[in-house]
Design a protein around this motif. Sequence first.
Motif, mmCIF file in Angstrom:
data_model
loop_
_atom_site.group_PDB
_atom_site.id
_atom_site.type_symbol
_atom_site.label_atom_id
_atom_site.label_comp_id
_atom_site.label_asym_id
_atom_site.label_seq_id
_atom_site.Cartn_x
_atom_site.Cartn_y
_atom_site.Cartn_z
ATOM 1 N N TYR A 23 -8.435 7.292 -3.897
ATOM 2 C CA TYR A 23 -6.998 7.350 -3.627
ATOM 3 C C TYR A 23 -6.529 8.791 -3.836
ATOM 4 C CZ TYR A 23 -2.106 6.094 -3.279
ATOM 5 O OH TYR A 23 -0.795 6.007 -2.866
ATOM 6 N N HIS A 24 -6.275 9.483 -2.718
ATOM 7 C CA HIS A 24 -5.919 10.901 -2.737
ATOM 8 C C HIS A 24 -4.396 11.032 -2.703
ATOM 9 C CE1 HIS A 24 -6.898 15.102 -0.822
ATOM 10 N NE2 HIS A 24 -6.425 15.187 -2.036
ATOM 11 N N TRP A 25 -3.748 10.805 -3.853
ATOM 12 C CA TRP A 25 -2.292 10.697 -3.871
ATOM 13 C C TRP A 25 -1.593 12.013 -3.540
ATOM 14 C CZ3 TRP A 25 0.602 13.615 -7.284
ATOM 15 C CH2 TRP A 25 -0.078 14.157 -8.386
ATOM 16 N N ARG A 26 -2.208 13.138 -3.872
ATOM 17 C CA ARG A 26 -1.588 14.428 -3.530
ATOM 18 C C ARG A 26 -1.529 14.609 -2.012
ATOM 19 N NH1 ARG A 26 -4.664 15.382 -8.080
ATOM 20 N NH2 ARG A 26 -3.541 16.280 -9.872
ATOM 21 N N PHE A 27 -2.564 14.161 -1.336
ATOM 22 C CA PHE A 27 -2.556 14.212 0.112
ATOM 23 C C PHE A 27 -1.449 13.314 0.666
ATOM 24 C CE2 PHE A 27 -4.764 12.807 4.217
ATOM 25 C CZ PHE A 27 -4.292 13.892 4.929
ATOM 26 N N GLY A 28 -1.183 12.200 0.000
ATOM 27 C CA GLY A 28 -0.105 11.311 0.414
ATOM 28 C C GLY A 28 1.244 12.010 0.414
ATOM 29 N N ILE A 29 1.482 12.836 -0.591
ATOM 30 C CA ILE A 29 2.744 13.589 -0.647
ATOM 31 C C ILE A 29 2.848 14.533 0.546
ATOM 32 C CG2 ILE A 29 4.046 15.297 -1.973
ATOM 33 C CD1 ILE A 29 2.878 14.051 -4.513
ATOM 34 N N LEU A 30 1.739 15.192 0.875
ATOM 35 C CA LEU A 30 1.731 16.097 2.024
ATOM 36 C C LEU A 30 2.005 15.330 3.323
ATOM 37 C CD1 LEU A 30 1.215 18.948 3.148
ATOM 38 C CD2 LEU A 30 -1.204 18.335 3.342
ATOM 39 N N VAL A 31 1.407 14.153 3.467
ATOM 40 C CA VAL A 31 1.620 13.341 4.668
ATOM 41 C C VAL A 31 3.094 12.966 4.806
ATOM 42 C CG1 VAL A 31 1.116 11.118 5.766
ATOM 43 C CG2 VAL A 31 -0.739 12.466 4.768
ATOM 44 N N ALA A 269 13.680 8.619 5.487
ATOM 45 C CA ALA A 269 13.175 8.515 4.120
ATOM 46 C C ALA A 269 12.208 7.341 3.984
ATOM 47 C CB ALA A 269 14.339 8.364 3.145
ATOM 48 N N PHE A 270 12.536 6.202 4.612
ATOM 49 C CA PHE A 270 11.620 5.051 4.598
ATOM 50 C C PHE A 270 10.262 5.440 5.189
ATOM 51 C CE2 PHE A 270 15.350 1.831 4.987
ATOM 52 C CZ PHE A 270 15.514 1.855 3.605
ATOM 53 N N VAL A 271 10.299 6.113 6.351
ATOM 54 C CA VAL A 271 9.061 6.514 7.026
ATOM 55 C C VAL A 271 8.241 7.448 6.135
ATOM 56 C CG1 VAL A 271 8.132 7.835 8.969
ATOM 57 C CG2 VAL A 271 9.993 6.204 9.348
ATOM 58 N N ALA A 272 8.911 8.425 5.512
ATOM 59 C CA ALA A 272 8.210 9.397 4.683
ATOM 60 C C ALA A 272 7.557 8.735 3.467
ATOM 61 C CB ALA A 272 9.175 10.498 4.235
ATOM 62 N N VAL A 273 8.301 7.879 2.792
ATOM 63 C CA VAL A 273 7.766 7.234 1.590
ATOM 64 C C VAL A 273 6.613 6.302 1.940
ATOM 65 C CG1 VAL A 273 8.298 5.628 -0.279
ATOM 66 C CG2 VAL A 273 9.915 7.446 0.300
ATOM 67 N N LEU A 274 6.804 5.466 2.960
ATOM 68 C CA LEU A 274 5.754 4.532 3.346
ATOM 69 C C LEU A 274 4.513 5.266 3.841
ATOM 70 C CD1 LEU A 274 7.806 1.781 5.206
ATOM 71 C CD2 LEU A 274 6.663 1.574 3.007
ATOM 72 N N GLY A 275 4.720 6.328 4.621
ATOM 73 C CA GLY A 275 3.581 7.095 5.118
ATOM 74 C C GLY A 275 2.792 7.735 3.997
ATOM 75 N N GLY A 276 3.497 8.277 3.025
ATOM 76 C CA GLY A 276 2.822 8.904 1.896
ATOM 77 C C GLY A 276 2.054 7.919 1.035
ATOM 78 N N LEU A 277 2.569 6.704 0.900
ATOM 79 C CA LEU A 277 1.874 5.672 0.133
ATOM 80 C C LEU A 277 0.702 5.078 0.920
ATOM 81 C CD1 LEU A 277 4.923 3.734 -1.379
ATOM 82 C CD2 LEU A 277 3.355 5.260 -2.608
ATOM 83 N N ALA A 278 0.907 4.906 2.230
ATOM 84 C CA ALA A 278 -0.086 4.201 3.046
ATOM 85 C C ALA A 278 -1.327 5.025 3.314
ATOM 86 C CB ALA A 278 0.554 3.782 4.374
ATOM 87 N N ARG A 279 -1.150 6.301 3.626
ATOM 88 C CA ARG A 279 -2.305 7.091 4.091
ATOM 89 C C ARG A 279 -3.453 7.129 3.080
ATOM 90 N NH1 ARG A 279 -6.267 8.510 4.972
ATOM 91 N NH2 ARG A 279 -7.111 10.194 6.243
ATOM 92 N N PRO A 280 -3.219 7.387 1.791
ATOM 93 C CA PRO A 280 -4.351 7.369 0.852
ATOM 94 C C PRO A 280 -4.991 5.994 0.700
ATOM 95 C CG PRO A 280 -2.491 8.574 -0.068
ATOM 96 C CD PRO A 280 -1.991 7.859 1.133
ATOM 97 N N LEU A 281 -4.206 4.930 0.884
ATOM 98 C CA LEU A 281 -4.758 3.579 0.758
ATOM 99 C C LEU A 281 -5.793 3.288 1.831
ATOM 100 C CD1 LEU A 281 -1.586 1.479 -0.108
ATOM 101 C CD2 LEU A 281 -3.537 1.931 -1.592
ATOM 102 N N ARG A 282 -5.705 3.973 2.948
ATOM 103 C CA ARG A 282 -6.660 3.762 4.041
ATOM 104 C C ARG A 282 -8.088 4.039 3.593
ATOM 105 N NH1 ARG A 282 -6.090 3.705 9.764
ATOM 106 N NH2 ARG A 282 -7.941 4.439 10.846
ATOM 107 N N GLN A 283 -8.265 5.053 2.729
ATOM 108 C CA GLN A 283 -9.598 5.376 2.220
ATOM 109 C C GLN A 283 -9.960 4.577 0.968
ATOM 110 O OE1 GLN A 283 -8.634 8.010 4.493
ATOM 111 N NE2 GLN A 283 -10.482 7.064 5.283
ATOM 112 N N TYR A 284 -8.978 3.930 0.354
ATOM 113 C CA TYR A 284 -9.235 3.153 -0.863
ATOM 114 C C TYR A 284 -9.574 1.701 -0.537
ATOM 115 C CZ TYR A 284 -8.564 1.234 -5.520
ATOM 116 O OH TYR A 284 -8.739 0.578 -6.712
ATOM 117 N N ASN A 285 -8.691 1.053 0.216
ATOM 118 C CA ASN A 285 -8.935 -0.318 0.670
ATOM 119 C C ASN A 285 -8.140 -0.516 1.951
ATOM 120 O OD1 ASN A 285 -9.010 -3.078 1.209
ATOM 121 N ND2 ASN A 285 -8.933 -3.664 -0.936
ATOM 122 N N TYR A 286 -8.831 -0.647 3.067
ATOM 123 C CA TYR A 286 -8.168 -0.746 4.362
ATOM 124 C C TYR A 286 -7.229 -1.950 4.427
ATOM 125 C CZ TYR A 286 -7.504 -0.570 9.407
ATOM 126 O OH TYR A 286 -6.950 -0.491 10.662
#
Length: 348
Positions: A23-31, A269-286
């Motif tokens: 779970y690459h949470w820092r990358f999520g913030i960038l996304v 804001a919804f798009v940004a928050v959801l995108g930042g949370l979702a993207r790292p989850l893709r590599q953790y558990n699809y």
Amino acid sequence: MTERHPLAALVRIYLRHEPEAHYHWRFGILVSALVAAPLVAGELAGSRPGGVTGALAAWFIALAIPPTTAAQRLLFLGRRLLILTATSALGVLAGHHLLWTSLAIVVLALMIPVPGMTITPLITFLMGTNAPHSLTATAYIAAFFLGGLAAVIAMLLPVAASPVAPPFAGLRIKEPWRRLVDHIRRRSPELRYAAQAAVCVCAGHLILNALHWPFATWVLVGILTTLRPSWSATEARMVKRSIGMVGGSVLTALLLLLSAHTTYWITIAFVAVLGGLARPLRQYNYGYWPILGTPVLLLLVSLEEPLAVADSAWRLGNNLLGAAITLLAVTFLWPHHTQRRPVRPHRA
């Protein structure tokens, strides 16, 4: 799946972490930032459809797993940007021309094993065929390229480096052709997978077009996102995506209702928050990815053209229909030798 506890088996598959889960949470913030930036820029420039198109491009660039060094990321993501822009442009030019769209689907599907391709260029092609009517072809392509370019530049930052990124061999002019020929010569599983994708998506496109099926592109995307080269991978993807889409459907409906009574900036804001949370989850558990990733795409679409909950339900239902088509195809048309057959009930 076991005969006695099929539901428990499904839950185990859904909760299973991805290989090398991280779970690459820092990358999520960038996304979050790189997806929101085109939306803000488009609104300030008076071109909301252009902003949405740029955000979609940034989102698809961000789906890549970035290599560890900045030089590798530049080459890897730069190649991805050029490919996705080219396939988006091809989609805009093909439009709703049945023959040319079908031919492009087959060609792009067969190129899936080529380095740098995967299924994403075919998805951006399909989205290009449904480009916003308020944008000219040139404006759509330019907005897509600029949004993707901004994402590439942002992902040169060290925070984007993924510790689980596969080795990047660099750019070799003859490599794609050599790899494709090698797959053909060996009749590799990857080539079999590409041929299956070509048949399923092209046939689906022709049938759905004949039926005038609403939001048919989402059925085709559902096929592409669940069909995998092996049965175990296909089974896991179908289970995880289908279950995750249930949660994604509920969340999407809620957010669409909220967006209808809030401002454009709140939706961003919804798009940004959801995108930042979702993207790292893709590599953790699809399996968790569709819960948060699906609303991102639907909210982006709703920013350009307001969606009713019924429209959202059609898109989500079509995505699940695509998964069902994949299941039927790999069960009856091309069963894998490792695939478990349905268990027949014992007679009393």
